[in-house]
Design a protein around this motif. Structure first.
Motif, PDB file in Angstrom:
ATOM      1  N   ARG A  37       0.815  -1.209   0.000  1.00  0.00           N
ATOM      2  CA  ARG A  37       0.000   0.000   0.000  1.00  0.00           C
ATOM      3  C   ARG A  37       0.855   1.269   0.000  1.00  0.00           C
ATOM      4  NH1 ARG A  37      -5.344   0.248   1.230  1.00  0.00           N
ATOM      5  NH2 ARG A  37      -5.015   2.134   2.491  1.00  0.00           N
ATOM      6  N   VAL A  38       2.001   1.210   0.661  1.00  0.00           N
ATOM      7  CA  VAL A  38       2.854   2.389   0.769  1.00  0.00           C
ATOM      8  C   VAL A  38       3.882   2.453  -0.366  1.00  0.00           C
ATOM      9  CG1 VAL A  38       4.462   3.605   2.308  1.00  0.00           C
ATOM     10  CG2 VAL A  38       2.505   2.416   3.266  1.00  0.00           C
ATOM     11  N   GLY A  39       4.087   1.352  -1.057  1.00  0.00           N
ATOM     12  CA  GLY A  39       5.077   1.330  -2.132  1.00  0.00           C
ATOM     13  C   GLY A  39       6.475   1.051  -1.645  1.00  0.00           C
ATOM     14  N   ALA A  40       6.580   0.368  -0.507  1.00  0.00           N
ATOM     15  CA  ALA A  40       7.883   0.005   0.048  1.00  0.00           C
ATOM     16  C   ALA A  40       8.232  -1.426  -0.348  1.00  0.00           C
ATOM     17  CB  ALA A  40       7.874   0.140   1.571  1.00  0.00           C
ATOM     18  N   VAL A  41       9.505  -1.745  -0.281  1.00  0.00           N
ATOM     19  CA  VAL A  41       9.986  -3.085  -0.609  1.00  0.00           C
ATOM     20  C   VAL A  41      10.100  -3.907   0.677  1.00  0.00           C
ATOM     21  CG1 VAL A  41      11.874  -4.445  -1.587  1.00  0.00           C
ATOM     22  CG2 VAL A  41      11.249  -2.243  -2.606  1.00  0.00           C
ATOM     23  N   GLN A  42       9.578  -5.112   0.627  1.00  0.00           N
ATOM     24  CA  GLN A  42       9.702  -6.040   1.742  1.00  0.00           C
ATOM     25  C   GLN A  42      10.827  -7.029   1.446  1.00  0.00           C
ATOM     26  OE1 GLN A  42       6.617  -9.047   2.102  1.00  0.00           O
ATOM     27  NE2 GLN A  42       6.703  -8.971   4.336  1.00  0.00           N
ATOM     28  N   VAL A  43      11.797  -7.096   2.351  1.00  0.00           N
ATOM     29  CA  VAL A  43      12.822  -8.130   2.252  1.00  0.00           C
ATOM     30  C   VAL A  43      12.412  -9.220   3.240  1.00  0.00           C
ATOM     31  CG1 VAL A  43      15.275  -8.686   2.363  1.00  0.00           C
ATOM     32  CG2 VAL A  43      14.545  -6.366   1.747  1.00  0.00           C
ATOM     33  N   LEU A  44      11.972 -10.337   2.720  1.00  0.00           N
ATOM     34  CA  LEU A  44      11.406 -11.389   3.559  1.00  0.00           C
ATOM     35  C   LEU A  44      12.505 -12.184   4.240  1.00  0.00           C
ATOM     36  CD1 LEU A  44       8.559 -12.595   4.255  1.00  0.00           C
ATOM     37  CD2 LEU A  44       9.146 -14.417   2.644  1.00  0.00           C
ATOM     38  N   SER A  45      12.359 -12.374   5.533  1.00  0.00           N
ATOM     39  CA  SER A  45      13.337 -13.144   6.302  1.00  0.00           C
ATOM     40  C   SER A  45      13.321 -14.608   5.888  1.00  0.00           C
ATOM     41  CB  SER A  45      13.024 -13.024   7.793  1.00  0.00           C
ATOM     42  OG  SER A  45      13.852 -13.889   8.557  1.00  0.00           O
ATOM     43  N   ALA A  46      14.441 -15.270   6.104  1.00  0.00           N
ATOM     44  CA  ALA A  46      14.483 -16.717   5.901  1.00  0.00           C
ATOM     45  C   ALA A  46      13.607 -17.415   6.921  1.00  0.00           C
ATOM     46  CB  ALA A  46      15.927 -17.211   6.026  1.00  0.00           C
ATOM     47  N   VAL A  47      13.534 -16.860   8.146  1.00  0.00           N
ATOM     48  CA  VAL A  47      12.800 -17.511   9.229  1.00  0.00           C
ATOM     49  C   VAL A  47      11.455 -16.797   9.441  1.00  0.00           C
ATOM     50  CG1 VAL A  47      14.708 -18.603  10.409  1.00  0.00           C
ATOM     51  CG2 VAL A  47      14.248 -16.210  10.876  1.00  0.00           C
ATOM     52  N   THR A  48      10.590 -16.973   8.470  1.00  0.00           N
ATOM     53  CA  THR A  48       9.275 -16.352   8.539  1.00  0.00           C
ATOM     54  C   THR A  48       8.279 -17.272   9.225  1.00  0.00           C
ATOM     55  OG1 THR A  48       8.675 -17.269   6.385  1.00  0.00           O
ATOM     56  CG2 THR A  48       9.610 -15.057   6.414  1.00  0.00           C
ATOM     57  N   SER A  49       7.247 -16.640   9.753  1.00  0.00           N
ATOM     58  CA  SER A  49       6.139 -17.408  10.289  1.00  0.00           C
ATOM     59  C   SER A  49       5.205 -17.868   9.172  1.00  0.00           C
ATOM     60  CB  SER A  49       5.365 -16.542  11.286  1.00  0.00           C
ATOM     61  OG  SER A  49       6.216 -16.102  12.327  1.00  0.00           O
ATOM     62  N   THR A  50       5.214 -17.139   8.062  1.00  0.00           N
ATOM     63  CA  THR A  50       4.338 -17.407   6.920  1.00  0.00           C
ATOM     64  C   THR A  50       5.181 -17.867   5.738  1.00  0.00           C
ATOM     65  OG1 THR A  50       2.971 -15.562   7.692  1.00  0.00           O
ATOM     66  CG2 THR A  50       2.516 -16.408   5.482  1.00  0.00           C
ATOM     67  N   PRO A  51       4.825 -18.956   5.082  1.00  0.00           N
ATOM     68  CA  PRO A  51       5.598 -19.402   3.918  1.00  0.00           C
ATOM     69  C   PRO A  51       5.715 -18.310   2.865  1.00  0.00           C
ATOM     70  CG  PRO A  51       4.066 -21.113   4.583  1.00  0.00           C
ATOM     71  CD  PRO A  51       3.719 -19.892   5.397  1.00  0.00           C
ATOM     72  N   PRO A  60      -0.022  -9.292  -3.953  1.00  0.00           N
ATOM     73  CA  PRO A  60       0.455  -9.699  -5.286  1.00  0.00           C
ATOM     74  C   PRO A  60       1.107  -8.587  -6.088  1.00  0.00           C
ATOM     75  CG  PRO A  60      -1.946  -9.596  -5.213  1.00  0.00           C
ATOM     76  CD  PRO A  60      -1.473  -9.482  -3.807  1.00  0.00           C
ATOM     77  N   ASN A  61       0.809  -7.330  -5.775  1.00  0.00           N
ATOM     78  CA  ASN A  61       1.414  -6.225  -6.514  1.00  0.00           C
ATOM     79  C   ASN A  61       2.572  -5.578  -5.763  1.00  0.00           C
ATOM     80  OD1 ASN A  61      -0.481  -6.363  -8.714  1.00  0.00           O
ATOM     81  ND2 ASN A  61      -1.996  -5.421  -7.362  1.00  0.00           N
ATOM     82  N   GLY A  62       2.976  -6.179  -4.667  1.00  0.00           N
ATOM     83  CA  GLY A  62       4.077  -5.636  -3.894  1.00  0.00           C
ATOM     84  C   GLY A  62       5.433  -6.004  -4.467  1.00  0.00           C
ATOM     85  N   GLN A  63       6.456  -5.320  -3.972  1.00  0.00           N
ATOM     86  CA  GLN A  63       7.832  -5.579  -4.379  1.00  0.00           C
ATOM     87  C   GLN A  63       8.528  -6.335  -3.251  1.00  0.00           C
ATOM     88  OE1 GLN A  63       9.081  -4.937  -7.311  1.00  0.00           O
ATOM     89  NE2 GLN A  63       7.492  -3.601  -8.148  1.00  0.00           N
ATOM     90  N   ARG A  64       9.172  -7.471  -3.585  1.00  0.00           N
ATOM     91  CA  ARG A  64       9.731  -8.334  -2.551  1.00  0.00           C
ATOM     92  C   ARG A  64      11.106  -8.867  -2.933  1.00  0.00           C
ATOM     93  NH1 ARG A  64       4.539  -9.372  -3.111  1.00  0.00           N
ATOM     94  NH2 ARG A  64       5.018 -10.755  -4.845  1.00  0.00           N
ATOM     95  N   TRP A  65      12.002  -8.876  -1.960  1.00  0.00           N
ATOM     96  CA  TRP A  65      13.260  -9.595  -2.065  1.00  0.00           C
ATOM     97  C   TRP A  65      13.233 -10.726  -1.037  1.00  0.00           C
ATOM     98  CZ3 TRP A  65      17.720  -5.395  -2.183  1.00  0.00           C
ATOM     99  CH2 TRP A  65      17.525  -4.555  -3.287  1.00  0.00           C
ATOM    100  N   PHE A  66      14.095 -11.723  -1.242  1.00  0.00           N
ATOM    101  CA  PHE A  66      14.122 -12.885  -0.341  1.00  0.00           C
ATOM    102  C   PHE A  66      15.486 -13.010   0.314  1.00  0.00           C
ATOM    103  CE2 PHE A  66      14.869 -17.529   0.286  1.00  0.00           C
ATOM    104  CZ  PHE A  66      13.928 -17.734   1.284  1.00  0.00           C
ATOM    105  N   GLN A  67      15.464 -13.086   1.657  1.00  0.00           N
ATOM    106  CA  GLN A  67      16.712 -13.336   2.381  1.00  0.00           C
ATOM    107  C   GLN A  67      17.010 -14.835   2.384  1.00  0.00           C
ATOM    108  OE1 GLN A  67      16.795 -13.431   6.671  1.00  0.00           O
ATOM    109  NE2 GLN A  67      18.592 -12.102   6.715  1.00  0.00           N
TER     110      GLN A  67
END
Length: 397
Positions: free
Chosen positions: A115-129, A138-145
């Motif tokens: 919603r804000v247009g920020a990038v989420q860098v997803l942790s390796a140890v997430t609670s959610t797959p 689905p329209n967000g920007q994401r990187w994967f740790q």
């Protein structure tokens, strides 16, 4: 001086906000709203937490130079880093086990970032797959740790899953190959992974369950499976011997940009650039790994100088405000990441709390960008900051 359309306008129109605006206020609200052991896991650092304190104090040693008689045109805080557009140079750092803050965990953070247009860098140890996080926004920007597991099939599976789910960069976790001495966690006796918290990316992976002695991904977790998952994760979470030249193997698995997190030394930055990384993150893991460490901000200028613009340099550890972000960019960062602040926002308000944190940061950063005489982030430089002598600390007009 126009506030029209700004987050400040919205807050004034609403007669205030249910969420705090200061870093300390946000932290204290999260402390009140969370179970003690959960808060201590998120807030705590290594040892006496001197590195945590040093990270935040380092920003106080720099002052921004204010400029006057400018054209007053709105500043544009947007950036593009490694092909990823962002509305501001503030990203969500890969902070793990978000379910400790809120049941919707990383999915709520993903929706807020979208919603804000920020990038989420997803942790390796997430609670959610990782796939469920991608579906939540689905329209967000994401990187994967990527925490490189001590099993090649599992490592490749995680990379393939991230690429298939639309993550656009791989962040190699280089600063957590040995467990830090975390006294708050030891005092509480709470280790989330022992209860399968934060293992969302693993318990959704077939190869992980093969390593745990099961043939397929289960529909639910029995106590026996929780114990097996915790033991297996503890055994294979990170590869004990990982060298810069190993990045060539990772490059053979993916076409995505590869970024290494945890770089604090210019000689290591030079070596990693020679090995062909696409970006670096100056970070000391938010002070969670090594006590008595040098403040990450003090490491930023020499690392940026060693890189010399060959690849983007990102920064985390200690960023709490929009002006902190501006100081980091002036000292050589292309963007910054926040960890504890977004988890605190999640704790006090779920998705809305994370949005509040991000909108507040963007508003403060954008205003500070204009007040220092800039229209975009690209023109920021060390000319915009100066070292603050100790006698000036805490002075007010």
């Amino acid at each position: 001086m126009a506030y029209t359309g700004s987050y400040q306008t919205q807050v004034f129109a609403a007669g205030g906000s249910p969420f705090p605006f200061t870093p300390k206020g946000l932290e204290e609200a999260a402390r009140r709203d969370m179970p003690r052991e959960h808060f201590d896991y998120i807030a705590g650092g290594a040892g006496r937490e001197r590195t945590v304190a040093a990270n935040e104090a380092a920003f106080g040693r720099w002052g921004l130079t204010y400029r006057v008689l400018r054209d007053g045109a709105p500043a544009d805080p947007s950036r593009t880093v490694l092909g990823t557009p962002m509305s501001m140079p503030v990203m969500l750092a890969p902070a793990g086990v978000a379910e400790l803050a809120h049941p919707e965990a990383e999915a709520a953070a993903a929706r807020a970032a979208e919603r804000v247009g920020a990038v989420q860098v997803l942790s390796a140890v997430t609670s959610t797959p990782l796939e469920d996080v991608a579906e939540a926004a689905p329209n967000g920007q994401r990187w994967f740790q990527f925490a490189w597991p001590d099993d090649e099939k599992l490592a490749r599976s995680l990379i393939e899953r991230a690429e298939a789910a639309g993550y656009t960069a791989i962040v190699v976790m280089g600063d957590c190959h040995v467990a830090g001495w975390r006294t708050r966690e030891l005092s509480s006796g709470f280790f989330p992974f022992q209860h399968a918290h934060g293992l969302g990316n693993y318990v959704s992976d077939r190869r992980f369950w093969e390593l745990a002695g099961f043939g397929s991904v289960p529909d639910g977790l029995t106590p026996e499976m929780v114990a097996a998952a915790a033991e297996t994760w503890n055994r294979v979470f990170t590869k004990p011997a990982l060298q810069p030249e190993d990045l060539a193997l990772l490059r053979s698995w993916t076409s995505l940009p590869i970024v290494v997190k945890g770089v604090c030394r210019p000689d290591e930055a030079t070596r990693l650039c020679a090995e062909g990384v696409d970006g670096l993150i100056v970070s000391n893991h938010g002070g969670r790994q090594l006590d008595a460490g040098v403040a990450a901000l003090d490491c930023l200028p020499p690392v940026a100088a060693a890189v010399g613009g060959r690849v983007p340099v990102l920064f985390d550890s200690g960023v709490r405000t929009g002006t902190d972000a501006l100081i980091a960019l002036a000292l050589g960062a292309d963007a910054v990441m926040i960890g504890r602040p977004w988890l605190y926002g999640l704790a006090v308000g779920g998705q809305a709390g994370v949005e509040h944190v991000l909108r507040s940061l963007r508003e403060e950063f954008t205003g500070a960008l204009a007040l220092t005489g800039h229209r975009t982030c690209a023109s920021l430089s060390e000319a915009d900051v100066r070292a603050v002598p100790p006698t000036e600390k805490g002075m007010t007009a």
